[in-house]
Scaffold this active site. Sequence first.
Site, PDB file in Angstrom:
ATOM      1  CG  ASN A  13      36.483  80.831  35.424  1.00  0.00           C
ATOM      2  OD1 ASN A  13      36.733  81.971  35.811  1.00  0.00           O
ATOM      3  ND2 ASN A  13      36.905  79.746  36.053  1.00  0.00           N
ATOM      4  CD1 TRP A  14      36.614  85.272  30.283  1.00  0.00           C
ATOM      5  CD2 TRP A  14      36.158  87.383  30.895  1.00  0.00           C
ATOM      6  NE1 TRP A  14      35.773  85.795  29.342  1.00  0.00           N
ATOM      7  CE2 TRP A  14      35.468  87.096  29.691  1.00  0.00           C
ATOM      8  CE3 TRP A  14      36.019  88.656  31.460  1.00  0.00           C
ATOM      9  CZ2 TRP A  14      34.659  88.037  29.056  1.00  0.00           C
ATOM     10  CZ3 TRP A  14      35.209  89.599  30.830  1.00  0.00           C
ATOM     11  CH2 TRP A  14      34.542  89.284  29.639  1.00  0.00           C
ATOM     12  CE  LYS A  15      40.263  78.921  34.827  1.00  0.00           C
ATOM     13  NZ  LYS A  15      41.029  77.677  34.834  1.00  0.00           N
ATOM     14  CG  HIS A  97      37.363  76.837  39.508  1.00  0.00           C
ATOM     15  ND1 HIS A  97      38.713  76.575  39.467  1.00  0.00           N
ATOM     16  CD2 HIS A  97      36.932  76.778  38.228  1.00  0.00           C
ATOM     17  CE1 HIS A  97      39.071  76.373  38.207  1.00  0.00           C
ATOM     18  NE2 HIS A  97      38.010  76.491  37.445  1.00  0.00           N
ATOM     19  CD  GLU A  99      42.078  77.573  38.256  1.00  0.00           C
ATOM     20  OE1 GLU A  99      41.537  78.686  38.268  1.00  0.00           O
ATOM     21  OE2 GLU A  99      42.249  76.912  37.205  1.00  0.00           O
ATOM     22  CD  GLU A 167      35.364  73.386  35.701  1.00  0.00           C
ATOM     23  OE1 GLU A 167      35.448  73.897  34.585  1.00  0.00           O
ATOM     24  OE2 GLU A 167      35.784  73.953  36.723  1.00  0.00           O
ATOM     25  N   GLY A 173      42.916  73.432  32.074  1.00  0.00           N
ATOM     26  CA  GLY A 173      44.111  74.150  31.626  1.00  0.00           C
ATOM     27  C   GLY A 173      45.192  73.253  31.035  1.00  0.00           C
ATOM     28  CB  SER A 210      41.114  71.170  27.968  1.00  0.00           C
ATOM     29  OG  SER A 210      42.196  71.426  28.836  1.00  0.00           O
ATOM     30  N   GLY A 231      37.356  77.940  30.350  1.00  0.00           N
ATOM     31  CA  GLY A 231      38.374  78.814  30.930  1.00  0.00           C
ATOM     32  C   GLY A 231      39.164  79.509  29.841  1.00  0.00           C
ATOM     33  N   GLY A 232      40.328  78.964  29.512  1.00  0.00           N
ATOM     34  CA  GLY A 232      41.250  79.591  28.552  1.00  0.00           C
ATOM     35  C   GLY A 232      40.603  80.046  27.260  1.00  0.00           C
TER      36      GLY A 232
HETATM   37  P1  PGA Z   1      40.054  75.540  30.969  1.00  0.00           P
HETATM   38  O1  PGA Z   1      39.452  75.941  32.408  1.00  0.00           O
HETATM   39  O2  PGA Z   1      38.918  75.632  29.984  1.00  0.00           O
HETATM   40  O3  PGA Z   1      41.132  76.541  30.717  1.00  0.00           O
HETATM   41  O4  PGA Z   1      40.563  74.153  31.091  1.00  0.00           O
HETATM   42  C1  PGA Z   1      38.186  75.497  32.801  1.00  0.00           C
HETATM   43  C2  PGA Z   1      37.896  75.991  34.197  1.00  0.00           C
HETATM   44  O5  PGA Z   1      38.824  76.165  34.977  1.00  0.00           O
HETATM   45  O6  PGA Z   1      36.740  76.217  34.548  1.00  0.00           O
END
Ligand code: PGA
Length: 251
Positions: A13-15, A97, A99, A167, A173, A210, A231-232
Site C-alpha cells: 500500500n503506497w498510500k 483502511h 486512515e 491492522e 506506521g 509496521s 505500508g512504509g
Molecule cells: P505500515 O502501514 O506498514 O507503514 O505500518 C500499513 C498499512 O497502513 O496498511
Amino acid sequence: MIGNNKAKFVAGNWKMNGDAAQLRTLTSEIVADLGECNNVALFPPNTYLWLVREILRESTMGYGAQNVARADNGAHTGEISASMLVDMGCRYVIVGHSERRHTYGEDDTLIAAKMQCAILSHLCPILCVGETKTQRENGDIFEVITQQLTVGLAHIPFPQHIMIAYEPVWAIGSGKAATPKQIMQMHEVIHKWLAQQANECKIAVLYGGSVNADNADAILSIPQVDGVLVGGSSLKSSEFVAIAKSACAHY
Ligand code: PGA
C-alpha cells in the site's frame, strides 16, 4: 487463498506517496526482482494506476486501489467507482483502511456499502479491521473487531472472494508491529468469526502494521496469517521484495 502458487499474499500500500518517475522505478524494480508472482499486489495512488498497469502488462502480479466509492455511477464528485477500477485492470481494492476510518470519518455502514460495490464489480476487496491503542487498553478488542466484521460484511453473502486485513491502528506506521502472540490471537478470532458465517470459509486474513524485511518472516510463519499488508516498507523495492520472497517460502 489467492494465487495459484498458494504462497502467502503480499500487498504493498503506497498510500499518497511518490510521483510518476519514482513509482515507475519502484514498480520496475519490484517486477524485475520478483518475476511471476500472482500472490503479490501493488496499490498505487489512483493517478498512477495506469503506470502500474503498463509495467505489469506482461506480469501475473496484481494491482488495485486504496479506496472505492460507495456507489457505482452518478453524481459523486471526486469519487472513483468499482467498475472504473475494474476498467483500469484492478483486481483488488483496500476498503476501510484505518486512515480512511480515522482521518476521513468512514464508518462501518459506509464501508459495508463500499464492500458491496466492490463485490458487485467482481473486485476482490481487502477489508481492514483493527483496534486503537485505547480500545486495546480498555479490553474492547473483541467487540471492536466483531463489530467491524459484522457491519462491514453485512451485505456480503459467504463465502466470497474477499480478504480481511487485521491492522491494529497503533501498529500502523509506528515501527512497532504487534507481537506474534497478539497477531495469532486476533487472527484466530477473525478466522473463527468467518468460519461461523460459512463452514467452507477460505477467506485469507492478512496482518498489517509496521511489517518490514526484518520481521516479515516471523509474522508470515504464524499459521493463522495468510499474508501481509505492507505500508512504509513497500516504498523501498529491496524491502518489499525481501518481504515478498519470504511470503513465497510460506504456504
Ligand atoms: P505500515 O502501514 O506498514 O507503514 O505500518 C500499513 C498499512 O497502513 O496498511
